[in-house]
Design a protein around this motif. Structure first.
Motif, PDB file in Angstrom:
ATOM      1  N   TYR A  50       5.791  13.384 -21.286  1.00  0.00           N
ATOM      2  CA  TYR A  50       6.206  14.662 -20.692  1.00  0.00           C
ATOM      3  C   TYR A  50       7.424  14.482 -19.794  1.00  0.00           C
ATOM      4  N   THR A  51       7.403  13.464 -18.944  1.00  0.00           N
ATOM      5  CA  THR A  51       8.532  13.276 -18.028  1.00  0.00           C
ATOM      6  C   THR A  51       9.811  12.948 -18.798  1.00  0.00           C
ATOM      7  N   ALA A  52       9.672  12.326 -19.967  1.00  0.00           N
ATOM      8  CA  ALA A  52      10.855  12.051 -20.792  1.00  0.00           C
ATOM      9  C   ALA A  52      11.550  13.349 -21.188  1.00  0.00           C
ATOM     10  N   THR A  53      10.772  14.412 -21.392  1.00  0.00           N
ATOM     11  CA  THR A  53      11.371  15.716 -21.729  1.00  0.00           C
ATOM     12  C   THR A  53      12.133  16.307 -20.547  1.00  0.00           C
ATOM     13  N   LEU A  54      11.855  15.792 -19.356  1.00  0.00           N
ATOM     14  CA  LEU A  54      12.548  16.237 -18.144  1.00  0.00           C
ATOM     15  C   LEU A  54      13.736  15.329 -17.818  1.00  0.00           C
ATOM     16  N   SER A  57      12.604   8.765 -16.971  1.00  0.00           N
ATOM     17  CA  SER A  57      12.056   7.646 -17.745  1.00  0.00           C
ATOM     18  C   SER A  57      10.637   7.310 -17.301  1.00  0.00           C
ATOM     19  N   LYS A  58       9.921   6.558 -18.136  1.00  0.00           N
ATOM     20  CA  LYS A  58       8.579   6.102 -17.770  1.00  0.00           C
ATOM     21  C   LYS A  58       8.625   5.254 -16.502  1.00  0.00           C
ATOM     22  N   ASP A  59       9.650   4.410 -16.390  1.00  0.00           N
ATOM     23  CA  ASP A  59       9.774   3.573 -15.189  1.00  0.00           C
ATOM     24  C   ASP A  59       9.977   4.425 -13.942  1.00  0.00           C
ATOM     25  N   ARG A  60      10.809   5.441 -14.048  1.00  0.00           N
ATOM     26  CA  ARG A  60      11.049   6.331 -12.905  1.00  0.00           C
ATOM     27  C   ARG A  60       9.782   7.123 -12.576  1.00  0.00           C
ATOM     28  N   ALA A  61       9.072   7.568 -13.606  1.00  0.00           N
ATOM     29  CA  ALA A  61       7.817   8.295 -13.385  1.00  0.00           C
ATOM     30  C   ALA A  61       6.830   7.412 -12.622  1.00  0.00           C
ATOM     31  N   TYR A  62       6.764   6.125 -12.992  1.00  0.00           N
ATOM     32  CA  TYR A  62       5.877   5.196 -12.295  1.00  0.00           C
ATOM     33  C   TYR A  62       6.349   4.984 -10.856  1.00  0.00           C
ATOM     34  N   GLN A  63       7.639   4.916 -10.653  1.00  0.00           N
ATOM     35  CA  GLN A  63       8.192   4.775  -9.309  1.00  0.00           C
ATOM     36  C   GLN A  63       7.827   5.993  -8.451  1.00  0.00           C
ATOM     37  N   LEU A  64       7.915   7.192  -9.033  1.00  0.00           N
ATOM     38  CA  LEU A  64       7.520   8.413  -8.316  1.00  0.00           C
ATOM     39  C   LEU A  64       6.045   8.333  -7.920  1.00  0.00           C
ATOM     40  N   LYS A  73       3.456  14.828  -7.597  1.00  0.00           N
ATOM     41  CA  LYS A  73       3.963  15.063  -6.245  1.00  0.00           C
ATOM     42  C   LYS A  73       5.412  14.613  -6.134  1.00  0.00           C
ATOM     43  N   GLY A  74       5.729  13.465  -6.723  1.00  0.00           N
ATOM     44  CA  GLY A  74       7.100  12.986  -6.715  1.00  0.00           C
ATOM     45  C   GLY A  74       8.046  13.946  -7.427  1.00  0.00           C
ATOM     46  N   LEU A  75       7.610  14.470  -8.554  1.00  0.00           N
ATOM     47  CA  LEU A  75       8.436  15.438  -9.289  1.00  0.00           C
ATOM     48  C   LEU A  75       8.688  16.695  -8.447  1.00  0.00           C
ATOM     49  N   LEU A  76       7.681  17.100  -7.686  1.00  0.00           N
ATOM     50  CA  LEU A  76       7.823  18.281  -6.824  1.00  0.00           C
ATOM     51  C   LEU A  76       8.713  17.982  -5.620  1.00  0.00           C
ATOM     52  N   VAL A  77       8.461  16.863  -4.946  1.00  0.00           N
ATOM     53  CA  VAL A  77       9.236  16.502  -3.761  1.00  0.00           C
ATOM     54  C   VAL A  77      10.714  16.354  -4.110  1.00  0.00           C
ATOM     55  N   GLU A  78      10.977  15.746  -5.239  1.00  0.00           N
ATOM     56  CA  GLU A  78      12.366  15.531  -5.644  1.00  0.00           C
ATOM     57  C   GLU A  78      12.961  16.724  -6.399  1.00  0.00           C
ATOM     58  N   ARG A  79      12.207  17.803  -6.421  1.00  0.00           N
ATOM     59  CA  ARG A  79      12.651  19.079  -7.011  1.00  0.00           C
ATOM     60  C   ARG A  79      13.027  18.968  -8.489  1.00  0.00           C
ATOM     61  N   ASP A  82       9.241  22.729 -10.196  1.00  0.00           N
ATOM     62  CA  ASP A  82       8.816  23.690  -9.181  1.00  0.00           C
ATOM     63  C   ASP A  82       7.327  23.963  -9.395  1.00  0.00           C
ATOM     64  N   GLU A  83       6.759  24.867  -8.615  1.00  0.00           N
ATOM     65  CA  GLU A  83       5.322  25.123  -8.699  1.00  0.00           C
ATOM     66  C   GLU A  83       4.897  25.582 -10.088  1.00  0.00           C
ATOM     67  N   ALA A  84       5.686  26.449 -10.705  1.00  0.00           N
ATOM     68  CA  ALA A  84       5.366  26.903 -12.065  1.00  0.00           C
ATOM     69  C   ALA A  84       5.421  25.732 -13.038  1.00  0.00           C
ATOM     70  N   GLY A  85       6.378  24.848 -12.856  1.00  0.00           N
ATOM     71  CA  GLY A  85       6.479  23.662 -13.698  1.00  0.00           C
ATOM     72  C   GLY A  85       5.312  22.715 -13.495  1.00  0.00           C
ATOM     73  N   ALA A  86       4.763  22.709 -12.292  1.00  0.00           N
ATOM     74  CA  ALA A  86       3.616  21.848 -11.997  1.00  0.00           C
ATOM     75  C   ALA A  86       2.408  22.256 -12.820  1.00  0.00           C
ATOM     76  N   GLU A  87       2.191  23.551 -12.928  1.00  0.00           N
ATOM     77  CA  GLU A  87       1.062  24.035 -13.730  1.00  0.00           C
ATOM     78  C   GLU A  87       1.221  23.637 -15.193  1.00  0.00           C
ATOM     79  N   GLU A  88       2.426  23.783 -15.707  1.00  0.00           N
ATOM     80  CA  GLU A  88       2.682  23.385 -17.099  1.00  0.00           C
ATOM     81  C   GLU A  88       2.480  21.880 -17.263  1.00  0.00           C
ATOM     82  N   PHE A  89       2.975  21.101 -16.304  1.00  0.00           N
ATOM     83  CA  PHE A  89       2.809  19.648 -16.326  1.00  0.00           C
ATOM     84  C   PHE A  89       1.328  19.290 -16.440  1.00  0.00           C
TER      85      PHE A  89
END
Length: 142
Positions: A50-54, A57-64, A73-79, A82-89
């Motif tokens: 999923y994060t690859a579609t954003l 990378s997998k490494d960055r997702a793990y770092q978050l 939370k990392g995806l939200l903090v780093e904008r 957004d909240e709507a995207g969080a639900e889809e995630f």
């Protein structure tokens, strides 16, 4: 997030030894069920896809995850989301195969003994639907 386990899901058989218990909290993932983290690995793989579609990378997702406690939370903090995207995630990353979680008759027996005693919640860092699916696979919820 949590999933409230209703007394109607199991037939309660309250026993005197549980007197004084006012609340029951259960951790879902690899505690309520144990499968050597197979389900967690599936979710991690799904998060990576999923994060690859954003463009993450997998490494960055793990770092978050390491920096913020969860990738979401990392995806939200780093904008990045957004909240709507969080639900889809949450919806998308939990569209996984749950076949490695098997029914557990002993767990059902134990929960039946305590369920009528006090409200019971199942906690997970995942979506509540994930906890419901896990409970259903275990044969202790629906």
């Amino acid at each position: 997030l949590c999933f409230h386990l209703c007394a109607q899901m199991l037939q309660p058989a309250a026993q005197p030894r549980f007197r004084g218990i006012t609340h029951i909290f259960i951790d879902c993932d690899d505690c309520l069920y144990q499968n050597g983290w197979a389900t967690a690995r599936r979710i991690t793989q799904s998060i990576g896809a999923y994060t690859a579609t954003l463009g993450v990378s997998k490494d960055r997702a793990y770092q978050l995850y390491k920096e913020h406690g969860t990738c979401l939370k990392g995806l939200l903090v780093e904008r990045i989301l957004d909240e709507a995207g969080a639900e889809e995630f949450l919806t998308e990353v939990h569209k996984i195969d749950y076949s490695e979680i098997e029914p557990d008759a002993r767990l059902r027996e134990v929960l039946s003994a305590v369920l009528g005693v006090a409200p019971c919640w199942v906690f997970t860092a995942s979506a509540s639907e994930h906890a419901a699916r896990c409970m259903a696979k275990l044969g202790v919820g629906g």
